[in-house]
Design a protein around this motif. Structure first.
Motif, short mmCIF file in Angstrom:
data_model
loop_
_atom_site.label_atom_id
_atom_site.label_comp_id
_atom_site.label_asym_id
_atom_site.label_seq_id
_atom_site.Cartn_x
_atom_site.Cartn_y
_atom_site.Cartn_z
N ARG A 1 -4.69 8.82 21.47
CA ARG A 1 -5.68 7.74 21.64
C ARG A 1 -6.67 7.68 20.48
NH1 ARG A 1 -4.87 8.75 27.43
NH2 ARG A 1 -4.21 6.74 28.28
N ILE A 2 -6.13 7.76 19.27
CA ILE A 2 -6.93 7.65 18.05
C ILE A 2 -6.65 6.27 17.44
CG2 ILE A 2 -7.29 8.58 15.72
CD1 ILE A 2 -6.20 11.28 16.85
N PRO A 3 -7.69 5.47 17.21
CA PRO A 3 -7.46 4.17 16.57
C PRO A 3 -6.98 4.35 15.13
CG PRO A 3 -9.81 4.54 16.92
CD PRO A 3 -9.09 5.69 17.53
N TYR A 4 -6.18 3.39 14.67
CA TYR A 4 -5.69 3.44 13.30
C TYR A 4 -5.61 2.02 12.73
CZ TYR A 4 -1.22 2.34 15.58
OH TYR A 4 -0.22 1.77 16.33
N LEU A 5 -5.76 1.95 11.42
CA LEU A 5 -5.71 0.67 10.71
C LEU A 5 -4.91 0.84 9.42
CD1 LEU A 5 -9.46 -0.31 11.10
CD2 LEU A 5 -7.55 -1.36 12.29
N TYR A 6 -4.59 -0.29 8.82
CA TYR A 6 -3.83 -0.28 7.57
C TYR A 6 -4.61 -0.97 6.46
CZ TYR A 6 -0.07 0.51 10.92
OH TYR A 6 0.70 1.01 11.94
N VAL A 7 -4.41 -0.50 5.24
CA VAL A 7 -4.90 -1.18 4.05
C VAL A 7 -3.68 -1.46 3.18
CG1 VAL A 7 -7.21 -0.16 4.13
CG2 VAL A 7 -5.41 0.99 2.84
N GLY A 8 -3.79 -2.46 2.33
CA GLY A 8 -2.64 -2.89 1.54
C GLY A 8 -2.14 -1.89 0.52
N ALA B 1 -9.60 13.68 14.60
CA ALA B 1 -9.74 12.41 13.89
C ALA B 1 -10.36 11.36 14.81
CB ALA B 1 -8.38 11.94 13.40
N LYS B 2 -11.29 10.61 14.27
CA LYS B 2 -11.92 9.51 15.01
C LYS B 2 -11.24 8.18 14.70
CE LYS B 2 -15.43 12.14 16.41
NZ LYS B 2 -14.91 13.47 16.20
N LEU B 3 -10.66 8.08 13.49
CA LEU B 3 -9.94 6.89 13.06
C LEU B 3 -9.04 7.29 11.90
CD1 LEU B 3 -10.65 3.36 13.13
CD2 LEU B 3 -10.61 4.11 10.78
N VAL B 4 -7.85 6.71 11.85
CA VAL B 4 -6.90 6.98 10.77
C VAL B 4 -6.67 5.69 10.00
CG1 VAL B 4 -4.52 7.63 10.23
CG2 VAL B 4 -5.80 8.91 11.96
N VAL B 5 -6.68 5.79 8.67
CA VAL B 5 -6.40 4.64 7.81
C VAL B 5 -5.16 4.98 6.99
CG1 VAL B 5 -7.31 3.13 6.01
CG2 VAL B 5 -8.88 4.13 7.68
N MET B 6 -4.17 4.06 7.00
CA MET B 6 -2.92 4.26 6.28
C MET B 6 -2.68 3.12 5.30
SD MET B 6 -0.48 5.33 9.46
CE MET B 6 -1.34 4.32 10.66
N ALA B 7 -2.03 3.43 4.19
CA ALA B 7 -1.66 2.41 3.22
C ALA B 7 -0.31 1.81 3.61
CB ALA B 7 -1.58 3.02 1.82
N GLU B 8 -0.14 0.53 3.30
CA GLU B 8 1.11 -0.16 3.64
C GLU B 8 2.19 -0.01 2.57
OE1 GLU B 8 0.43 -4.25 4.60
OE2 GLU B 8 -0.76 -3.77 6.37
N ASP B 9 1.82 0.40 1.37
CA ASP B 9 2.80 0.43 0.27
C ASP B 9 3.30 1.84 -0.05
OD1 ASP B 9 0.39 1.33 -0.79
OD2 ASP B 9 0.67 0.34 -2.71
N VAL B 10 3.42 2.67 0.97
CA VAL B 10 3.88 4.05 0.78
C VAL B 10 5.41 4.07 0.67
CG1 VAL B 10 3.99 6.31 1.88
CG2 VAL B 10 1.90 4.97 2.01
N ASP B 11 5.89 4.87 -0.28
CA ASP B 11 7.32 5.01 -0.48
C ASP B 11 7.62 6.49 -0.73
OD1 ASP B 11 9.94 4.02 -0.82
OD2 ASP B 11 9.72 4.26 -2.99
N PRO B 12 8.49 7.11 0.00
CA PRO B 12 9.31 6.56 1.08
C PRO B 12 8.50 6.39 2.37
CG PRO B 12 9.78 8.89 0.83
CD PRO B 12 8.81 8.53 -0.27
N ILE C 1 -11.00 -6.75 7.74
CA ILE C 1 -10.97 -5.48 8.48
C ILE C 1 -10.52 -4.36 7.55
CG2 ILE C 1 -9.93 -4.23 10.41
CD1 ILE C 1 -11.82 -6.41 11.34
N ALA C 2 -9.53 -4.62 6.70
CA ALA C 2 -9.06 -3.62 5.74
C ALA C 2 -10.17 -3.24 4.77
CB ALA C 2 -7.84 -4.13 4.99
N ASP C 3 -10.96 -4.22 4.32
CA ASP C 3 -12.08 -3.94 3.42
C ASP C 3 -13.14 -3.08 4.11
OD1 ASP C 3 -10.88 -5.31 1.35
OD2 ASP C 3 -12.01 -7.17 1.68
N LYS C 4 -13.40 -3.38 5.38
CA LYS C 4 -14.36 -2.57 6.14
C LYS C 4 -13.83 -1.15 6.34
CE LYS C 4 -16.76 -6.23 8.63
NZ LYS C 4 -17.10 -6.77 9.95
N ALA C 5 -12.53 -1.01 6.53
CA ALA C 5 -11.93 0.32 6.68
C ALA C 5 -12.12 1.13 5.39
CB ALA C 5 -10.46 0.21 7.03
N LEU C 6 -11.92 0.49 4.24
CA LEU C 6 -12.14 1.17 2.97
C LEU C 6 -13.60 1.54 2.79
CD1 LEU C 6 -9.82 -0.99 0.70
CD2 LEU C 6 -9.48 1.41 1.32
#
Length: 123
Positions: free
Chosen positions: A74-81, A48-59, A15-20
């Motif tokens: 009510r916007i879907p969102y997913l994560y990538v590594g 926004a129709k969909l939001v993609v966020m990275a999991e390794d964000v600092d801070p 799913i993360a690959d499809k999001a990318l």
């Protein structure tokens, strides 16, 4: 390693690959917003129709508000590594913490598929 507090569910690798892939196609044929400020604005305006966020964000505080905002609007969102991969998918030489798909372009079917996947993952 523990997940950051803004990561509310596990996103499978496929799913993360499809999001990318969606981000890349939307960048080429549609419209995307890059960066947390732009994602926040487009989410608040419900563009926004969909939001993609990275999991390794600092801070982690950079993205803590995004999942709540997406749920409110009510916007879907997913994560990538990795934020580096998200940045590359959107055509940047540096990393990106978050991306909003405003217009999917030729990736409308992929957007619909990922929105359904979000519903399943969120439960």
């Amino acid at each position: 390693m523990a997940r950051p507090i803004y990561v509310r569910f596990e996103t499978p690798a496929d799913i993360a690959d499809k999001a990318l892939q969606l981000v890349q196609v939307a960048r080429e044929t549609g419209r995307v917003r890059v960066g947390t400020n732009e994602v926040t604005k487009s989410s608040e305006r419900a563009e926004a129709k969909l939001v993609v966020m990275a999991e390794d964000v600092d801070p982690v505080e950079i993205l803590v508000h995004i999942p709540m905002l997406c749920e409110e609007k009510r916007i879907p969102y997913l994560y990538v590594g990795k934020k580096q991969r998200l940045g590359a998918a959107v055509g940047l030489s540096k990393s990106a913490a978050s991306v909003a798909i405003v217009e999917p372009g030729e990736a409308k079917a992929l957007l619909d598929e990922l929105a359904l996947a979000f519903q399943t993952l969120k439960k």
